[in-house]
Write a protein that holds these residues in place. Structure first.
Motif, mmCIF file in Angstrom:
data_model
loop_
_atom_site.group_PDB
_atom_site.id
_atom_site.type_symbol
_atom_site.label_atom_id
_atom_site.label_comp_id
_atom_site.label_asym_id
_atom_site.label_seq_id
_atom_site.Cartn_x
_atom_site.Cartn_y
_atom_site.Cartn_z
ATOM 1 N N SER A 31 -14.576 25.571 -7.763
ATOM 2 C CA SER A 31 -14.994 24.948 -9.017
ATOM 3 C C SER A 31 -14.432 23.526 -9.098
ATOM 4 N N PRO A 32 -14.907 22.736 -10.054
ATOM 5 C CA PRO A 32 -14.398 21.361 -10.202
ATOM 6 C C PRO A 32 -12.889 21.282 -10.431
ATOM 7 N N ASN A 33 -12.301 22.304 -11.026
ATOM 8 C CA ASN A 33 -10.853 22.291 -11.258
ATOM 9 C C ASN A 33 -10.070 22.844 -10.056
#
Length: 73
Positions: A31-33
Motif C-alpha cells: 500500500s502507499p503507506n
C-alpha cells in the motif's frame, strides 16, 4: 467471500493460523503507506474468526468468548 486487510509483518504463526482457519491469500500488494495489503479469501465465518483474532481489539475477543460460553451453557 473476499476481504482486504492491512498487515505490517506477517509471521509464521499468522500464516499457520491462516491455514488452520482455511483462509488463503489470493493477492498481496504494497500500500502507499508501505504496509502489505492482503486480499484474503474464505468462507464468511472463517474470515470473521481470522479477522477477529488479528485485527480486533481484545475487548472484542472477550465478547466472542462470552458468547461461546453462553451457547455452550
Amino acid at each position: 467471500m473476499k476481504i482486504v486487510v492491512e498487515c505490517t509483518d506477517p509471521t509464521q504463526d499468522f500464516l499457520i493460523d491462516m491455514y488452520k482457519h482455511n483462509v488463503r491469500i489470493i493477492e498481496a500488494r504494497q500500500s502507499p503507506n508501505r504496509w502489505l495489503d492482503l486480499y484474503l479469501e474464505g468462507s464468511e465465518i472463517n474470515l470473521l474468526k481470522f479477522y477477529i483474532k488479528y485485527w480486533c481489539e481484545p475487548a472484542t475477543h472477550d465478547v466472542v468468548d462470552n458468547f461461546k460460553q453462553q451457547v455452550i451453557e
